[in-house]
Design a protein around this motif. Structure first.
Motif, PDB file in Angstrom:
ATOM      1  N   GLY A  80      31.713  38.162  48.788  1.00  0.00           N
ATOM      2  CA  GLY A  80      32.013  38.141  47.368  1.00  0.00           C
ATOM      3  C   GLY A  80      30.959  37.383  46.570  1.00  0.00           C
ATOM      4  O   GLY A  80      30.073  36.721  47.125  1.00  0.00           O
ATOM      5  N   LEU A  81      31.066  37.498  45.245  1.00  0.00           N
ATOM      6  CA  LEU A  81      30.131  36.855  44.330  1.00  0.00           C
ATOM      7  C   LEU A  81      30.792  35.685  43.615  1.00  0.00           C
ATOM      8  O   LEU A  81      31.945  35.768  43.197  1.00  0.00           O
ATOM      9  N   ASP A  82      30.065  34.609  43.426  1.00  0.00           N
ATOM     10  CA  ASP A  82      30.564  33.441  42.711  1.00  0.00           C
ATOM     11  C   ASP A  82      30.367  33.651  41.207  1.00  0.00           C
ATOM     12  O   ASP A  82      29.250  33.871  40.741  1.00  0.00           O
ATOM     13  N   ILE A  83      31.449  33.576  40.437  1.00  0.00           N
ATOM     14  CA  ILE A  83      31.389  33.710  38.977  1.00  0.00           C
ATOM     15  C   ILE A  83      31.559  32.320  38.372  1.00  0.00           C
ATOM     16  O   ILE A  83      32.513  31.610  38.695  1.00  0.00           O
ATOM     17  N   HIS A  84      30.661  31.937  37.478  1.00  0.00           N
ATOM     18  CA  HIS A  84      30.610  30.541  37.026  1.00  0.00           C
ATOM     19  C   HIS A  84      31.518  30.241  35.839  1.00  0.00           C
ATOM     20  O   HIS A  84      31.451  29.152  35.263  1.00  0.00           O
ATOM     21  N   TRP A  85      32.382  31.174  35.447  1.00  0.00           N
ATOM     22  CA  TRP A  85      33.243  30.961  34.286  1.00  0.00           C
ATOM     23  C   TRP A  85      34.444  30.083  34.635  1.00  0.00           C
ATOM     24  O   TRP A  85      34.618  29.651  35.773  1.00  0.00           O
ATOM     25  N   SER A  86      35.285  29.844  33.605  1.00  0.00           N
ATOM     26  CA  SER A  86      36.535  29.115  33.823  1.00  0.00           C
ATOM     27  C   SER A  86      37.710  30.041  33.552  1.00  0.00           C
ATOM     28  O   SER A  86      37.545  31.155  33.036  1.00  0.00           O
ATOM     29  N   ARG A  87      38.898  29.577  33.861  1.00  0.00           N
ATOM     30  CA  ARG A  87      40.112  30.371  33.659  1.00  0.00           C
ATOM     31  C   ARG A  87      40.636  30.276  32.220  1.00  0.00           C
ATOM     32  O   ARG A  87      41.578  30.996  31.863  1.00  0.00           O
ATOM     33  N   LEU A  88      40.074  29.434  31.391  1.00  0.00           N
ATOM     34  CA  LEU A  88      40.650  29.176  30.071  1.00  0.00           C
ATOM     35  C   LEU A  88      40.799  30.457  29.255  1.00  0.00           C
ATOM     36  O   LEU A  88      41.846  30.716  28.650  1.00  0.00           O
ATOM     37  N   VAL A  89      39.750  31.286  29.229  1.00  0.00           N
ATOM     38  CA  VAL A  89      39.804  32.514  28.428  1.00  0.00           C
ATOM     39  C   VAL A  89      40.661  33.579  29.107  1.00  0.00           C
ATOM     40  O   VAL A  89      41.110  34.528  28.450  1.00  0.00           O
ATOM     41  N   ASP A  90      40.909  33.435  30.402  1.00  0.00           N
ATOM     42  CA  ASP A  90      41.780  34.395  31.095  1.00  0.00           C
ATOM     43  C   ASP A  90      43.224  34.316  30.608  1.00  0.00           C
ATOM     44  O   ASP A  90      43.967  35.304  30.683  1.00  0.00           O
ATOM     45  N   LEU A  91      43.631  33.135  30.123  1.00  0.00           N
ATOM     46  CA  LEU A  91      45.055  32.897  29.855  1.00  0.00           C
ATOM     47  C   LEU A  91      45.649  33.839  28.813  1.00  0.00           C
ATOM     48  O   LEU A  91      46.695  34.445  29.066  1.00  0.00           O
ATOM     49  N   PRO A  92      45.045  33.989  27.618  1.00  0.00           N
ATOM     50  CA  PRO A  92      45.680  34.905  26.652  1.00  0.00           C
ATOM     51  C   PRO A  92      45.692  36.355  27.117  1.00  0.00           C
ATOM     52  O   PRO A  92      46.653  37.086  26.822  1.00  0.00           O
ATOM     53  N   ILE A  93      44.667  36.773  27.848  1.00  0.00           N
ATOM     54  CA  ILE A  93      44.637  38.152  28.348  1.00  0.00           C
ATOM     55  C   ILE A  93      45.753  38.342  29.364  1.00  0.00           C
ATOM     56  O   ILE A  93      46.506  39.329  29.311  1.00  0.00           O
ATOM     57  N   ALA A  94      45.875  37.410  30.295  1.00  0.00           N
ATOM     58  CA  ALA A  94      46.929  37.500  31.313  1.00  0.00           C
ATOM     59  C   ALA A  94      48.312  37.451  30.668  1.00  0.00           C
ATOM     60  O   ALA A  94      49.228  38.197  31.073  1.00  0.00           O
ATOM     61  N   ALA A  95      48.472  36.589  29.673  1.00  0.00           N
ATOM     62  CA  ALA A  95      49.780  36.483  29.007  1.00  0.00           C
ATOM     63  C   ALA A  95      50.157  37.792  28.329  1.00  0.00           C
ATOM     64  O   ALA A  95      51.308  38.237  28.415  1.00  0.00           O
ATOM     65  N   LEU A  96      49.202  38.424  27.652  1.00  0.00           N
ATOM     66  CA  LEU A  96      49.493  39.696  26.979  1.00  0.00           C
ATOM     67  C   LEU A  96      49.856  40.784  27.986  1.00  0.00           C
ATOM     68  O   LEU A  96      50.761  41.597  27.740  1.00  0.00           O
ATOM     69  N   ILE A  97      49.155  40.819  29.120  1.00  0.00           N
ATOM     70  CA  ILE A  97      49.483  41.804  30.152  1.00  0.00           C
ATOM     71  C   ILE A  97      50.917  41.600  30.650  1.00  0.00           C
ATOM     72  O   ILE A  97      51.697  42.562  30.789  1.00  0.00           O
ATOM     73  N   LEU A  98      51.276  40.363  30.896  1.00  0.00           N
ATOM     74  CA  LEU A  98      52.621  40.073  31.386  1.00  0.00           C
ATOM     75  C   LEU A  98      53.683  40.410  30.338  1.00  0.00           C
ATOM     76  O   LEU A  98      54.795  40.835  30.681  1.00  0.00           O
ATOM     77  N   ILE A  99      53.360  40.235  29.061  1.00  0.00           N
ATOM     78  CA  ILE A  99      54.318  40.562  27.995  1.00  0.00           C
ATOM     79  C   ILE A  99      54.537  42.067  27.897  1.00  0.00           C
ATOM     80  O   ILE A  99      55.673  42.545  27.785  1.00  0.00           O
ATOM     81  N   PHE A 100      53.442  42.840  27.943  1.00  0.00           N
ATOM     82  CA  PHE A 100      53.545  44.287  27.746  1.00  0.00           C
ATOM     83  C   PHE A 100      53.970  45.048  28.999  1.00  0.00           C
ATOM     84  O   PHE A 100      54.551  46.133  28.899  1.00  0.00           O
ATOM     85  N   LYS A 101      53.681  44.511  30.167  1.00  0.00           N
ATOM     86  CA  LYS A 101      53.873  45.248  31.413  1.00  0.00           C
ATOM     87  C   LYS A 101      55.293  45.777  31.626  1.00  0.00           C
ATOM     88  O   LYS A 101      55.465  46.937  32.040  1.00  0.00           O
ATOM     89  N   PRO A 102      56.344  45.001  31.364  1.00  0.00           N
ATOM     90  CA  PRO A 102      57.696  45.535  31.603  1.00  0.00           C
ATOM     91  C   PRO A 102      58.040  46.737  30.726  1.00  0.00           C
ATOM     92  O   PRO A 102      58.925  47.526  31.069  1.00  0.00           O
ATOM     93  N   PHE A 103      57.340  46.902  29.602  1.00  0.00           N
ATOM     94  CA  PHE A 103      57.682  47.962  28.652  1.00  0.00           C
ATOM     95  C   PHE A 103      56.794  49.200  28.798  1.00  0.00           C
ATOM     96  O   PHE A 103      57.270  50.327  28.574  1.00  0.00           O
TER      97      PHE A 103
END
Length: 598
Positions: A80-103
């Motif tokens: 695999g490849l090492d990505i130097h970013w952080s998880r901070l920006v992942d949070l709103p994207i992940a939250a939106l996916i979890l909100i919309f996914k059941p519908f």
């Protein structure tokens, strides 16, 4: 404009409920952009490699990959490849996916999240710029800031649907920093600057120079006026504490190494040391301006000297790549080139607004009614001038330069346009006001580049753009899914992230500097001798060779080595150990199975 329309007091409404109206304006703008780009959202047309990789990072998180494990395991197999970013920006994207996914299910939830998430930092940016111009221009001037912002092409591009990489959030934090610099409440202003700088650094180091400039401005305000001590204290404590929290919460496992390209122990030590030293200076708070200046100089020298002594490897380019990779790849990244190396069509709109912003800040400072206004405009003028000069280093500074120019532009609009509106001639009032607004808002630059042709046409540009679009398209990628079972495909560096987002296949490399070996291997394989290719491909377990003729990256292969492996493939010279895989006649790719023999 009338202050009262019927029983509705417009000026009072824009002043007292400005934040409500700003968010309403954001909702309308966001809705328009989503509607306008809905076709791209539906096809998940993530146009940048970083946007594709960001989605893969979020998918990994939602699939159970460790919070601090940011390796991308579907590139550069098996490790695999090492990505130097952080998880901070992942949070709103992940939250939106979890909100919309059941519908709507996973696929559409991802598309909706990628469409909406980039618009969230736009709301923060609009509110922060509105707060800034309300303080320094007039309480009802914030709608002009919104209009000027909508003309900031480079900055606005970072907030568009599907632009899910971290640049939009960094620009949002920069706008919050400016609001903090101009906050009349000193402690709150210092804390705002410190926390927004810490958040920006936790996201990535792209705006590190701006964070440093903001700290310098806060310190110089204290040097000039000792009563600014509360601002300095708030900044020092929030910068050190916020950076520490950002590191603990979001630094990946790989970022605990002494690297120079992210918030690692290297830069954490710098921010903590800066916070401690500045707080110590604020606690001492010498009465003499000269003593405060001397103390600030000593603190700055201690930080710079300590950094040079402890981390000498970070004094060169922070990516830490070899000269070969820099020459072969990193130096050719278009956004890393200075503005004067780009076309007039790209460079002129980027350069115009910073000039206007500096002029506007200077005029506003000259007309300031009190010391607080004057100092605020001087801070914005310095910041804008600094951002403009950064364009001479890298054109990627364009978004920040435009954003920082908005307050100065609004000040000029507020001064110049009313002068025309007060003339007796109807023609002067209408035409003069419109022309003045287009000029001092920088919006005229779009008309100039549209109708003034000064760039030399490039004969191969259309073919390159067409190949880039077709090979990354959803239809093209679905073809690869249907044609092959899950496999490792040896393909171009810039196609790797898109391949793993849209198909079930693995790739070899992505354009990320920590993965030097994989990038060099791909370039060596395509530019070297044909017989060397199989040895490189075997190391990654590649089963197929996938090429996109005329893709931008392939022009580099041909330029560097016309008779290399890719050069020969493009001329129809195919080794007998490559077995063609039949694709539809209009397919944008060429695909072969790699035969290794025994």
């Amino acid at each position: 404009m009338a202050k009262r329309i019927g029983g509705f007091d417009l000026e009072r409404e824009l002043d007292r409920h400005w934040l409500r109206w700003t968010l309403l304006a954001w909702g309308v703008i966001a809705g328009w952009y989503l509607w306008d780009r809905w076709g791209s959202v539906q096809s998940l047309a993530l146009g940048d490699t970083d946007d594709n990789m960001r989605l893969m990072q979020v998918r990994g998180l939602l699939a159970g990959q460790g919070w601090y494990d940011l390796r991308q395991y579907r590139l550069s197999p098996p490790g695999g490849l090492d990505i130097h970013w952080s998880r901070l920006v992942d949070l709103p994207i992940a939250a939106l996916i979890l909100i919309f996914k059941p519908f709507v299910g996973t696929a559409l939830a991802e598309r909706l999240a990628c469409g909406i998430a980039p618009l969230l930092p736009l709301s923060v940016t609009m509110a922060a710029l509105g707060a800034t111009v309300r303080r320094l221009v007039a309480p009802t001037s914030w709608p002009i800031a919104v209009i000027v912002l909508l003309g900031c092409s480079a900055a606005l591009l970072m907030f568009m649907p599907l632009r899910i990489d971290h640049h939009g959030w960094q620009l949002a934090m920069l706008s919050v920093t400016v609001a903090g610099l101009t906050d009349p409440r000193r402690a709150r202003g210092g804390i705002t600057v410190g926390l927004s700088s810490a958040a920006s650094l936790a996201i990535g180091l792209e705006l590190l120079p701006y964070c440093a400039m903001a700290g310098a401005i806060v310190t110089l305000r204290w040097v000039w006026d000792g009563s600014e001590v509360r601002r300095l204290q708030g900044y020092a404590l929030s910068l050190a504490g916020g950076s520490t929290a950002g590191f603990v919460l979001f630094a990946s496992n790989a970022n605990y190494a002494m690297r120079c390209d992210a918030l690692t122990p290297v830069w954490l030590s710098v921010t903590v040391a800066a916070g401690v030293l500045l707080f110590a200076l604020s606690w001492l708070n010498p009465a003499s301006r000269g003593m405060r200046l001397a103390g600030a100089a000593v603190a700055g020298a201690a930080i710079a000297g300590g950094f040079a002594a402890l981390f000498p490897h970070c004094l060169s380019r922070p990516e830490g790549v070899s000269d070969e990779l820099a020459e072969m790849w990193l130096n050719n990244v278009r956004e890393a080139r200075p503005i004067y190396m780009h076309s007039f069509r790209l460079g002129f709109p980027l350069a115009v607004l910073p000039v206007i912003g500096v002029i506007g800040a200077g005029v506003a400072a000259w007309r300031a009614k009190n010391a607080g206004e004057f100092v605020g405009w001087v801070a914005i003028g310095l910041f804008t001038a600094f951002a403009g000069m950064m364009l001479l280093w890298q054109v990627r500074a364009g978004g920040a330069a435009q954003l920082l120019s908005v307050p100065g532009s609004v000040a000029l609009v507020w001064i110049v346009v009313p002068w025309f509106l007060e003339r007796s001639s109807m023609a002067v009032r209408v035409l003069g006001a419109v022309a003045a607004f287009l000029l001092v808002s920088g919006l005229f630059a779009g008309f100039v580049v549209k109708y003034v042709k000064v760039d030399k046409p490039q004969s191969n540009r259309a073919a390159v753009y067409r190949a880039n679009a077709r090979c990354a398209s959803a239809s093209g990628m679905s073809l690869l899914d249907r044609t092959l079972p899950p496999s490792a495909l040896f393909t171009h560096v810039d196609l790797g992230p898109r391949l793993i987002v849209m198909t079930h296949h693995k790739g070899i490399a992505g354009p990320y500097h920590r993965n030097e070996r994989a990038i060099l291997d791909v370039h060596h394989a395509f530019t070297g001798k044909p017989e060397a290719f199989r040895g490189i491909a075997r190391r990654y377990g590649a089963q197929y060779l996938l090429v996109c003729p005329n893709m931008a990256e392939t022009t580099v292969y041909r330029a560097r080595s016309p008779d290399g492996f890719y050069g020969q493939l493009s001329k129809g010279k195919v080794p007998d150990w490559l077995t063609p895989v039949k694709l539809p006649k209009n397919a944008p790719y060429r695909l072969w199975r790699i035969e290794y023999g025994r």
